[in-house]
Scaffold this motif. Sequence first.
Motif, PDB file in Angstrom:
ATOM      1  N   MET A 240      15.818  -3.756  53.491  1.00  0.00           N
ATOM      2  CA  MET A 240      15.425  -2.964  54.652  1.00  0.00           C
ATOM      3  C   MET A 240      14.352  -3.641  55.490  1.00  0.00           C
ATOM      4  O   MET A 240      14.319  -3.486  56.718  1.00  0.00           O
ATOM      5  N   LEU A 241      13.457  -4.412  54.882  1.00  0.00           N
ATOM      6  CA  LEU A 241      12.404  -5.049  55.673  1.00  0.00           C
ATOM      7  C   LEU A 241      12.929  -6.184  56.545  1.00  0.00           C
ATOM      8  O   LEU A 241      12.234  -6.626  57.464  1.00  0.00           O
ATOM      9  N   VAL A 242      14.144  -6.640  56.288  1.00  0.00           N
ATOM     10  CA  VAL A 242      14.789  -7.585  57.194  1.00  0.00           C
ATOM     11  C   VAL A 242      14.835  -7.024  58.612  1.00  0.00           C
ATOM     12  O   VAL A 242      14.668  -7.748  59.603  1.00  0.00           O
ATOM     13  N   HIS A 243      15.038  -5.699  58.723  1.00  0.00           N
ATOM     14  CA  HIS A 243      15.240  -5.088  60.040  1.00  0.00           C
ATOM     15  C   HIS A 243      13.981  -5.057  60.892  1.00  0.00           C
ATOM     16  O   HIS A 243      14.063  -4.843  62.105  1.00  0.00           O
ATOM     17  N   ALA A 244      12.824  -5.265  60.278  1.00  0.00           N
ATOM     18  CA  ALA A 244      11.592  -5.337  61.069  1.00  0.00           C
ATOM     19  C   ALA A 244      11.617  -6.513  62.025  1.00  0.00           C
ATOM     20  O   ALA A 244      10.908  -6.515  63.042  1.00  0.00           O
ATOM     21  N   SER A 245      12.427  -7.521  61.722  1.00  0.00           N
ATOM     22  CA  SER A 245      12.557  -8.659  62.634  1.00  0.00           C
ATOM     23  C   SER A 245      13.923  -8.723  63.304  1.00  0.00           C
ATOM     24  O   SER A 245      14.019  -9.084  64.482  1.00  0.00           O
ATOM     25  N   THR A 246      15.000  -8.363  62.589  1.00  0.00           N
ATOM     26  CA  THR A 246      16.321  -8.480  63.217  1.00  0.00           C
ATOM     27  C   THR A 246      16.542  -7.450  64.317  1.00  0.00           C
ATOM     28  O   THR A 246      17.259  -7.734  65.291  1.00  0.00           O
ATOM     29  N   ALA A 247      15.935  -6.262  64.201  1.00  0.00           N
ATOM     30  CA  ALA A 247      16.085  -5.268  65.281  1.00  0.00           C
ATOM     31  C   ALA A 247      15.393  -5.719  66.563  1.00  0.00           C
ATOM     32  O   ALA A 247      16.020  -5.721  67.634  1.00  0.00           O
ATOM     33  N   PRO A 248      14.103  -6.102  66.530  1.00  0.00           N
ATOM     34  CA  PRO A 248      13.513  -6.598  67.781  1.00  0.00           C
ATOM     35  C   PRO A 248      14.169  -7.877  68.289  1.00  0.00           C
ATOM     36  O   PRO A 248      14.232  -8.105  69.499  1.00  0.00           O
ATOM     37  N   ASN A 249      14.699  -8.700  67.385  1.00  0.00           N
ATOM     38  CA  ASN A 249      15.377  -9.902  67.859  1.00  0.00           C
ATOM     39  C   ASN A 249      16.665  -9.561  68.590  1.00  0.00           C
ATOM     40  O   ASN A 249      17.055 -10.253  69.538  1.00  0.00           O
ATOM     41  N   ALA A 250      17.337  -8.499  68.172  1.00  0.00           N
ATOM     42  CA  ALA A 250      18.529  -8.049  68.900  1.00  0.00           C
ATOM     43  C   ALA A 250      18.165  -7.642  70.317  1.00  0.00           C
ATOM     44  O   ALA A 250      18.890  -7.941  71.280  1.00  0.00           O
ATOM     45  N   VAL A 251      17.050  -6.946  70.461  1.00  0.00           N
ATOM     46  CA  VAL A 251      16.581  -6.551  71.791  1.00  0.00           C
ATOM     47  C   VAL A 251      16.241  -7.798  72.606  1.00  0.00           C
ATOM     48  O   VAL A 251      16.593  -7.899  73.789  1.00  0.00           O
ATOM     49  N   LEU A 252      15.565  -8.757  71.983  1.00  0.00           N
ATOM     50  CA  LEU A 252      15.210 -10.000  72.674  1.00  0.00           C
ATOM     51  C   LEU A 252      16.458 -10.730  73.155  1.00  0.00           C
ATOM     52  O   LEU A 252      16.487 -11.265  74.276  1.00  0.00           O
ATOM     53  N   ARG A 253      17.491 -10.753  72.349  1.00  0.00           N
ATOM     54  CA  ARG A 253      18.725 -11.437  72.739  1.00  0.00           C
ATOM     55  C   ARG A 253      19.397 -10.777  73.937  1.00  0.00           C
ATOM     56  O   ARG A 253      20.097 -11.434  74.709  1.00  0.00           O
ATOM     57  N   ALA A 254      19.193  -9.481  74.079  1.00  0.00           N
ATOM     58  CA  ALA A 254      19.835  -8.763  75.181  1.00  0.00           C
ATOM     59  C   ALA A 254      19.100  -8.920  76.502  1.00  0.00           C
ATOM     60  O   ALA A 254      19.692  -8.694  77.570  1.00  0.00           O
ATOM     61  N   LEU A 255      17.820  -9.276  76.475  1.00  0.00           N
ATOM     62  CA  LEU A 255      17.028  -9.298  77.707  1.00  0.00           C
ATOM     63  C   LEU A 255      17.656 -10.114  78.834  1.00  0.00           C
ATOM     64  O   LEU A 255      17.661  -9.646  79.987  1.00  0.00           O
ATOM     65  N   PRO A 256      18.181 -11.333  78.594  1.00  0.00           N
ATOM     66  CA  PRO A 256      18.726 -12.108  79.717  1.00  0.00           C
ATOM     67  C   PRO A 256      19.882 -11.421  80.437  1.00  0.00           C
ATOM     68  O   PRO A 256      20.178 -11.764  81.594  1.00  0.00           O
ATOM     69  N   ALA A 257      20.528 -10.468  79.778  1.00  0.00           N
ATOM     70  CA  ALA A 257      21.649  -9.759  80.398  1.00  0.00           C
ATOM     71  C   ALA A 257      21.215  -8.475  81.081  1.00  0.00           C
ATOM     72  O   ALA A 257      22.054  -7.800  81.692  1.00  0.00           O
ATOM     73  N   LEU A 258      19.929  -8.151  80.996  1.00  0.00           N
ATOM     74  CA  LEU A 258      19.432  -6.875  81.518  1.00  0.00           C
ATOM     75  C   LEU A 258      18.575  -7.082  82.759  1.00  0.00           C
ATOM     76  O   LEU A 258      17.941  -8.128  82.922  1.00  0.00           O
ATOM     77  N   PRO A 259      18.504  -6.083  83.627  1.00  0.00           N
ATOM     78  CA  PRO A 259      17.564  -6.154  84.750  1.00  0.00           C
ATOM     79  C   PRO A 259      16.135  -6.308  84.227  1.00  0.00           C
ATOM     80  O   PRO A 259      15.761  -5.725  83.196  1.00  0.00           O
ATOM     81  N   ARG A 260      15.323  -7.055  84.937  1.00  0.00           N
ATOM     82  CA  ARG A 260      13.957  -7.320  84.488  1.00  0.00           C
ATOM     83  C   ARG A 260      13.130  -6.040  84.386  1.00  0.00           C
ATOM     84  O   ARG A 260      12.168  -5.973  83.613  1.00  0.00           O
ATOM     85  N   THR A 261      13.504  -5.025  85.132  1.00  0.00           N
ATOM     86  CA  THR A 261      12.770  -3.757  85.061  1.00  0.00           C
ATOM     87  C   THR A 261      12.889  -3.101  83.686  1.00  0.00           C
ATOM     88  O   THR A 261      12.088  -2.225  83.346  1.00  0.00           O
ATOM     89  N   LEU A 262      13.880  -3.516  82.896  1.00  0.00           N
ATOM     90  CA  LEU A 262      14.076  -2.931  81.573  1.00  0.00           C
ATOM     91  C   LEU A 262      13.397  -3.740  80.465  1.00  0.00           C
ATOM     92  O   LEU A 262      13.421  -3.321  79.303  1.00  0.00           O
ATOM     93  N   TRP A 263      12.781  -4.856  80.801  1.00  0.00           N
ATOM     94  CA  TRP A 263      12.224  -5.708  79.754  1.00  0.00           C
ATOM     95  C   TRP A 263      11.005  -5.078  79.084  1.00  0.00           C
ATOM     96  O   TRP A 263      10.885  -5.123  77.862  1.00  0.00           O
ATOM     97  N   ALA A 264      10.098  -4.502  79.860  1.00  0.00           N
ATOM     98  CA  ALA A 264       8.909  -3.895  79.253  1.00  0.00           C
ATOM     99  C   ALA A 264       9.270  -2.671  78.404  1.00  0.00           C
ATOM    100  O   ALA A 264       8.795  -2.557  77.265  1.00  0.00           O
ATOM    101  N   PRO A 265      10.100  -1.749  78.886  1.00  0.00           N
ATOM    102  CA  PRO A 265      10.511  -0.651  78.003  1.00  0.00           C
ATOM    103  C   PRO A 265      11.203  -1.138  76.740  1.00  0.00           C
ATOM    104  O   PRO A 265      11.072  -0.519  75.679  1.00  0.00           O
ATOM    105  N   SER A 266      11.920  -2.246  76.843  1.00  0.00           N
ATOM    106  CA  SER A 266      12.587  -2.801  75.667  1.00  0.00           C
ATOM    107  C   SER A 266      11.569  -3.304  74.652  1.00  0.00           C
ATOM    108  O   SER A 266      11.735  -3.116  73.435  1.00  0.00           O
TER     109      SER A 266
END
Length: 343
Positions: A240-266
């Motif tokens: 379960m502690l794997v997810h402390a890094s893999t979950a935020p990394n999933a969000v990080l991977r999505a940022l280039p595909a998202l509008p910049r206005t969504l980066w801070a909420p992410s």
Amino acid sequence: MDTTADTTGTLDEALQRLHASGPERLGRLTNHAPMAVEALAAHGRADAVHRWLDLYAPKLEEYPGAVEPITAANRREALGDPRRAADWIAYFGRELDGRPWREVLAAWWPLLLPGLYGGSTHPVIRVGHAVRTLLAGEATAPRVAELAHGLGYWAARHRPVPGVALLPVDARTATAALDAVEPIPDRDSGGFPARLERVTALPAWAAGVRDPDEARRELTELVRAATHRYATHGHGEATMLVHASTAPNAVLRALPALPRTLWAPSLHAAWTASAAVTSMYAPDAPVAYTAPGAFAPEEVFERALAHGDEHVIKFADTALDVGDGRALAAALRAIEISEPPAA
């Protein structure tokens, strides 16, 4: 190790094979195969995809039955209803048939983001893997369909966590902020949902960040800090502690595909998820860990593949994204303390 788009067609074959299966098994456990095979293909091991999938196949369940089509009129009440997984996947399939995938992702990201805790954070992780593949290469039909499956799973398992107090903390780095996370009471009992209910307060790290570029830098640092931390704290709960890094990394991977206005909420959502997992599975005390020698990224990933566990593979994938020696050591630690799959 550089991640590159799979050009053999193997990933597309694997995804087509997997899309006949449901996103979960036993009513609550996540189907990790789409994420793991994407990681294998991304790190140049497409040749191992079907062999690994053959070993994982007994964990797959049939695709769930539909209940009722999701529409604009009923989607609010269907959000967060795991019985509607097939309905949600079909809905996103229709959305992605008619609109560019980035447009659909951008429209739904802020709606789904508050509920990224659902499914033990696996839905957002699955979406992160799907987005990485789409960004890296051609938007083939199986890869777009995989995004529909990920978004549909996220919508079905959508679970906000209201009422968590964000406490001021004197922590300028993600490492210090994770150190300031207080463990939940009675953290040795209950699964993820039960423990999540006992998360009532978390440090308010990076709460004032609004600039998109700063948000991306801080999110990158959070992934690095959480990955490093696993080496000394992962024994609290190896999986379960794997997810402390893999979950935020999933969000990080999505940022280039998202509008910049969504980066801070992410960033803010990723922090609370990482901190919550840290709080839920914290060990009584850290332990010292020294890697058994220096290993190249390729060697670390090969060791993870040889171990075979899906969480070990995905954590090694994130550790290679971080790329430094401490991250690779953390991946080796995950291999060491994680149970290998049953033969």
